[in-house]
Design a protein around this motif. Structure first.
Motif, PDB file in Angstrom:
ATOM      1  N   GLY A 100      -4.095 -36.015  45.396  1.00  0.00           N
ATOM      2  CA  GLY A 100      -2.879 -36.358  46.127  1.00  0.00           C
ATOM      3  C   GLY A 100      -1.636 -36.025  45.335  1.00  0.00           C
ATOM      4  N   ARG A 101      -0.481 -36.242  45.962  1.00  0.00           N
ATOM      5  CA  ARG A 101       0.784 -35.874  45.325  1.00  0.00           C
ATOM      6  C   ARG A 101       1.425 -37.078  44.665  1.00  0.00           C
ATOM      7  NH1 ARG A 101       3.716 -32.422  49.925  1.00  0.00           N
ATOM      8  NH2 ARG A 101       3.854 -34.497  50.834  1.00  0.00           N
ATOM      9  N   LYS A 102       2.065 -36.811  43.543  1.00  0.00           N
ATOM     10  CA  LYS A 102       2.703 -37.914  42.819  1.00  0.00           C
ATOM     11  C   LYS A 102       3.800 -38.551  43.654  1.00  0.00           C
ATOM     12  CE  LYS A 102       1.518 -36.382  38.223  1.00  0.00           C
ATOM     13  NZ  LYS A 102       1.957 -35.832  36.959  1.00  0.00           N
ATOM     14  N   GLU A 103       4.404 -37.746  44.530  1.00  0.00           N
ATOM     15  CA  GLU A 103       5.463 -38.280  45.393  1.00  0.00           C
ATOM     16  C   GLU A 103       4.952 -39.453  46.230  1.00  0.00           C
ATOM     17  OE1 GLU A 103       6.871 -34.464  44.064  1.00  0.00           O
ATOM     18  OE2 GLU A 103       4.952 -35.141  44.825  1.00  0.00           O
ATOM     19  N   ARG A 143      -0.850 -40.185  40.412  1.00  0.00           N
ATOM     20  CA  ARG A 143      -1.432 -39.685  41.657  1.00  0.00           C
ATOM     21  C   ARG A 143      -2.106 -40.846  42.388  1.00  0.00           C
ATOM     22  NH1 ARG A 143      -2.126 -34.334  41.914  1.00  0.00           N
ATOM     23  NH2 ARG A 143      -1.713 -33.155  40.015  1.00  0.00           N
ATOM     24  N   PRO A 144      -2.197 -40.739  43.719  1.00  0.00           N
ATOM     25  CA  PRO A 144      -2.934 -41.785  44.442  1.00  0.00           C
ATOM     26  C   PRO A 144      -4.375 -41.899  43.950  1.00  0.00           C
ATOM     27  CG  PRO A 144      -1.692 -40.422  45.969  1.00  0.00           C
ATOM     28  CD  PRO A 144      -1.548 -39.793  44.618  1.00  0.00           C
ATOM     29  N   GLN A 145      -5.012 -40.763  43.655  1.00  0.00           N
ATOM     30  CA  GLN A 145      -6.413 -40.802  43.229  1.00  0.00           C
ATOM     31  C   GLN A 145      -6.574 -40.057  41.899  1.00  0.00           C
ATOM     32  OE1 GLN A 145      -8.022 -42.825  44.827  1.00  0.00           O
ATOM     33  NE2 GLN A 145      -7.306 -42.815  46.937  1.00  0.00           N
ATOM     34  N   PRO A 146      -6.448 -40.745  40.769  1.00  0.00           N
ATOM     35  CA  PRO A 146      -6.642 -40.096  39.458  1.00  0.00           C
ATOM     36  C   PRO A 146      -8.064 -39.531  39.352  1.00  0.00           C
ATOM     37  CG  PRO A 146      -5.785 -42.342  39.232  1.00  0.00           C
ATOM     38  CD  PRO A 146      -6.159 -42.176  40.654  1.00  0.00           C
ATOM     39  N   PRO A 150     -10.630 -39.759  37.313  1.00  0.00           N
ATOM     40  CA  PRO A 150     -11.849 -40.568  37.116  1.00  0.00           C
ATOM     41  C   PRO A 150     -12.290 -41.267  38.413  1.00  0.00           C
ATOM     42  CG  PRO A 150     -10.243 -41.003  35.387  1.00  0.00           C
ATOM     43  CD  PRO A 150      -9.532 -40.239  36.452  1.00  0.00           C
ATOM     44  N   ILE A 151     -11.314 -41.637  39.237  1.00  0.00           N
ATOM     45  CA  ILE A 151     -11.640 -42.268  40.516  1.00  0.00           C
ATOM     46  C   ILE A 151     -12.350 -41.265  41.416  1.00  0.00           C
ATOM     47  CG2 ILE A 151     -10.632 -43.260  42.615  1.00  0.00           C
ATOM     48  CD1 ILE A 151     -10.086 -45.201  40.504  1.00  0.00           C
ATOM     49  N   ARG A 152     -11.814 -40.036  41.437  1.00  0.00           N
ATOM     50  CA  ARG A 152     -12.400 -39.024  42.331  1.00  0.00           C
ATOM     51  C   ARG A 152     -13.819 -38.679  41.903  1.00  0.00           C
ATOM     52  NH1 ARG A 152      -8.510 -34.452  41.715  1.00  0.00           N
ATOM     53  NH2 ARG A 152      -7.343 -35.771  40.283  1.00  0.00           N
ATOM     54  N   ILE A 153     -14.014 -38.502  40.607  1.00  0.00           N
ATOM     55  CA  ILE A 153     -15.350 -38.117  40.143  1.00  0.00           C
ATOM     56  C   ILE A 153     -16.361 -39.232  40.429  1.00  0.00           C
ATOM     57  CG2 ILE A 153     -16.724 -37.772  38.046  1.00  0.00           C
ATOM     58  CD1 ILE A 153     -14.556 -35.979  37.012  1.00  0.00           C
ATOM     59  N   THR A 154     -16.001 -40.465  40.087  1.00  0.00           N
ATOM     60  CA  THR A 154     -16.965 -41.541  40.327  1.00  0.00           C
ATOM     61  C   THR A 154     -17.183 -41.729  41.828  1.00  0.00           C
ATOM     62  OG1 THR A 154     -15.134 -43.103  40.068  1.00  0.00           O
ATOM     63  CG2 THR A 154     -16.583 -42.809  38.180  1.00  0.00           C
ATOM     64  N   HIS A 155     -16.126 -41.517  42.630  1.00  0.00           N
ATOM     65  CA  HIS A 155     -16.303 -41.672  44.076  1.00  0.00           C
ATOM     66  C   HIS A 155     -17.329 -40.686  44.614  1.00  0.00           C
ATOM     67  CE1 HIS A 155     -15.410 -40.711  48.316  1.00  0.00           C
ATOM     68  NE2 HIS A 155     -15.244 -42.015  48.432  1.00  0.00           N
ATOM     69  N   TRP A 156     -17.195 -39.404  44.262  1.00  0.00           N
ATOM     70  CA  TRP A 156     -18.113 -38.405  44.840  1.00  0.00           C
ATOM     71  C   TRP A 156     -19.497 -38.483  44.215  1.00  0.00           C
ATOM     72  CZ3 TRP A 156     -16.936 -37.230  49.369  1.00  0.00           C
ATOM     73  CH2 TRP A 156     -15.598 -37.065  49.761  1.00  0.00           C
ATOM     74  N   LEU A 157     -19.560 -38.851  42.942  1.00  0.00           N
ATOM     75  CA  LEU A 157     -20.880 -39.133  42.352  1.00  0.00           C
ATOM     76  C   LEU A 157     -21.568 -40.236  43.136  1.00  0.00           C
ATOM     77  CD1 LEU A 157     -20.582 -39.294  38.444  1.00  0.00           C
ATOM     78  CD2 LEU A 157     -22.211 -37.969  39.790  1.00  0.00           C
ATOM     79  N   ASN A 158     -20.777 -41.232  43.480  1.00  0.00           N
ATOM     80  CA  ASN A 158     -21.330 -42.386  44.163  1.00  0.00           C
ATOM     81  C   ASN A 158     -21.823 -42.037  45.565  1.00  0.00           C
ATOM     82  OD1 ASN A 158     -21.927 -45.039  43.540  1.00  0.00           O
ATOM     83  ND2 ASN A 158     -20.304 -45.779  44.881  1.00  0.00           N
ATOM     84  N   VAL A 159     -21.156 -41.096  46.214  1.00  0.00           N
ATOM     85  CA  VAL A 159     -21.637 -40.657  47.537  1.00  0.00           C
ATOM     86  C   VAL A 159     -23.056 -40.116  47.397  1.00  0.00           C
ATOM     87  CG1 VAL A 159     -21.322 -38.945  49.363  1.00  0.00           C
ATOM     88  CG2 VAL A 159     -19.346 -40.191  48.454  1.00  0.00           C
ATOM     89  N   TYR A 160     -23.232 -39.239  46.428  1.00  0.00           N
ATOM     90  CA  TYR A 160     -24.545 -38.652  46.161  1.00  0.00           C
ATOM     91  C   TYR A 160     -25.552 -39.741  45.792  1.00  0.00           C
ATOM     92  CZ  TYR A 160     -28.062 -35.920  43.601  1.00  0.00           C
ATOM     93  OH  TYR A 160     -29.227 -35.381  43.160  1.00  0.00           O
ATOM     94  N   LEU A 161     -25.156 -40.608  44.863  1.00  0.00           N
ATOM     95  CA  LEU A 161     -26.097 -41.613  44.363  1.00  0.00           C
ATOM     96  C   LEU A 161     -26.458 -42.638  45.432  1.00  0.00           C
ATOM     97  CD1 LEU A 161     -24.527 -42.038  40.825  1.00  0.00           C
ATOM     98  CD2 LEU A 161     -26.770 -41.075  41.360  1.00  0.00           C
ATOM     99  N   LEU A 162     -25.492 -43.006  46.259  1.00  0.00           N
ATOM    100  CA  LEU A 162     -25.787 -43.970  47.325  1.00  0.00           C
ATOM    101  C   LEU A 162     -26.774 -43.378  48.322  1.00  0.00           C
ATOM    102  CD1 LEU A 162     -22.537 -45.924  48.244  1.00  0.00           C
ATOM    103  CD2 LEU A 162     -24.740 -46.849  47.519  1.00  0.00           C
ATOM    104  N   ILE A 163     -26.612 -42.099  48.634  1.00  0.00           N
ATOM    105  CA  ILE A 163     -27.550 -41.457  49.556  1.00  0.00           C
ATOM    106  C   ILE A 163     -28.948 -41.470  48.957  1.00  0.00           C
ATOM    107  CG2 ILE A 163     -28.221 -39.249  50.584  1.00  0.00           C
ATOM    108  CD1 ILE A 163     -25.199 -38.669  50.944  1.00  0.00           C
TER     109      ILE A 163
END
Lengths: 232, 267
Positions: A211-214, A5-8, A10-23
């Motif tokens: 995202g889609r594997k395609e 997938r474009p965004q596996p 672990p990437i998604r979880i750390t990304h959204w955690l980071n949004v919260y943490l950066l704020i």
């Protein structure tokens, strides 16, 4: 080759955690800044500092007062660092770094061509995989900014116990200036990032769904071995 | 698994659909968290982890030493105590780094500069073999410690001055402080200001009862006749206008500490 997938996840979880943490980290850091919005030691203020004396308003701060801001900042700093460590660990453990990190020899030409496209110096964007060179440059840059924020932050937290680290940044007061300039750079990145995401909503969707594997299948056509010309 | 991309249009991120909270920061936080939960089952874990602290009401900015923030303070306390190296000295600053005398802030709680009574003496007690009281002249007979180091205020500024005094370490051996005294408590005549310290920080070679500043007797604005000074704590731990030093088995909080500032406050 296994399709990804474009965004596996672990990437998604750390990304959204980071949004919260950066704020939280930015807001509580600005709350700390309110107590003394100047750079440089007493009696020798850093006149060069662009935001000297600027006091962030209540909309930008977390923690209500100095002690509150400090507690938020030092509580969540651990989670901010942990998220960064998990993210980088995953990048290298999974091989994701290959399609995400900026490797100058590979990505610089594409970054330049993409910049030309954005500046209307060329009509079509250069071919790209998951990310173009400019994106890789920006995303890799935020990793450095995050590390710089954490290291200058540690130097400010313990300028005597970690005086070697503080000395690396020129001492407590220069480390403090770098710490805030790092925040300014991260804020600048975030503005551009959000604007571009608004222009490309599908990128945001894949950061939620993966995202889609395609999409990756499609990408493989673009990823050319060195030396071969890009597809028309 | 595929998901409908239209459910997470970026514009949604900015709709004011979360309940109105007092603090806009919470609003932003709750909002980001909410989108994460709605948008993807897989983001659930992340959303829960990130939001648990705020969602459970564990982050009370007005009482930051309670709840989640308080638990993290206790963790940070242990981290700071672990990091603390009793041999690590605050670096000596060059003479040129001295802060111009008028630019060094002078803080006290009282509405006017507190002045010591003529009969002022320092009482030293608690778990000690020889409780005693001292005049400044008597303290000056004890071994002298001098240094020029950087002051770190909790507000974020620094300043440099030279300080002269007797180390707590030397005072402790003079009065025979017990090894069971794991904390040292400092009292003042400044509106009931006080603080308490962990023993390793109090016994650090740069933790002194200062009677001199920049080569002169300690001025009233900076804590005359006697104040605590150190290279290893934030300014608010360094009690001015001292009246008592007590070697105790338990910590006794502090003026700012009891109002929410962190207790350890090491640098």
């Amino acid at each position: 080759m296994q399709r990804k997938r474009p965004q596996p996840w672990p990437i998604r979880i750390t990304h959204w955690l980071n949004v919260y943490l950066l704020i939280v980290m930015a807001g509580s850091g600005l709350q700390i800044l309110v107590a003394y919005p100047f750079m440089g030691p007493q009696g020798d203020r850093a006149g060069w500092y662009p935001l000297d004396g600027w006091q962030p308003g209540p909309l930008l701060t977390v923690g209500d007062w100095l002690a509150g801001g400090r507690h938020w900042h030092f509580a969540f700093a651990w989670y901010f660092v942990a998220t960064g460590v998990v993210y980088v660990g995953y990048l290298f453990g999974s091989g994701e770094w290959r399609r995400r990190l900026f490797l100058p020899r590979r990505d610089l030409p594409n970054a330049v061509e993409t910049a030309k496209y954005y500046l209307r110096l060329r009509g079509t964007p250069p071919p790209q995989g998951l990310y173009n060179g400019l994106q890789r440059f920006a995303y890799t840059g935020t990793l450095f900014l995050g590390a710089l924020a954490a290291l200058t932050g540690l130097a400010l937290y313990k300028p005597v116990q970690l005086q070697g680290l503080a000395r690396l940044f020129g001492g407590y007061d220069p480390a403090r200036a770098i710490h805030f300039l790092t925040l300014a750079a991260l804020a600048g990145f975030t503005v551009v990032h959000v604007v571009l995401v608004v222009l490309h909503p599908r990128a945001l969707a894949s950061m939620f769904t993966g995202g889609r594997k395609e999409d990756v299948h499609e990408e493989e056509r673009y990823e050319q071995p060195p030396g071969r010309p890009p597809p028309p | 698994m595929k998901r409908n991309a239209t459910s997470s249009h970026p514009a949604d991120l900015h709709l004011p659909e979360a309940p109105r909270l007092v603090r806009p920061t919470r609003l932003q936080v709750a909002h980001v968290q909410k989108r994460g939960l709605e948008a993807s089952r897989r983001a659930l874990l992340g959303g829960l982890l990130a939001g648990s602290a705020a969602a459970l009401g564990g982050c009370d900015s007005s009482n930051p030493r309670t709840g989640f923030l308080g638990a993290m303070e206790r963790f940070n306390h242990r981290f700071q105590a672990w990091l603390f190296d009793p041999e690590q000295l605050a670096p000596e600053e060059p003479h040129a780094a001295l802060t111009p005398p008028a630019a060094f802030p002078a803080y006290f709680i009282s509405p006017v500069v507190p002045r010591a009574p003529r009969t002022w003496r320092l009482k030293v007690g608690g778990l000690v073999e020889r409780p005693a009281s001292f005049t400044v002249e008597e303290l000056q007979q004890l071994p002298r410690t001098e240094y020029r180091i950087r002051h770190h205020c909790v507000e974020g500024w620094t300043a440099v001055a030279a300080w002269t005094g007797v180390s707590i370490r030397d005072l402790a051996s003079h009065v025979g402080a017990s090894p069971a005294a794991h904390y040292v408590d400092f009292r003042s005549f400044d509106f009931g200001y006080w603080s308490s310290w962990d023993r390793p920080s109090a016994f650090h070679p740069q933790t002194i009862l200062a009677y001199g500043r920049n080569g002169d007797p300690l001025p009233p604005e900076y804590g005359a006749p006697l104040r605590l000074y150190s290279g290893v704590k934030l300014g608010y731990k360094m009690v001015k206008y001292l009246t008592e030093v007590n070697f105790l088995p338990a910590p006794t909080g502090g003026y700012w500490e009891d109002r929410g500032y962190e207790w350890f406050a090491g640098v």
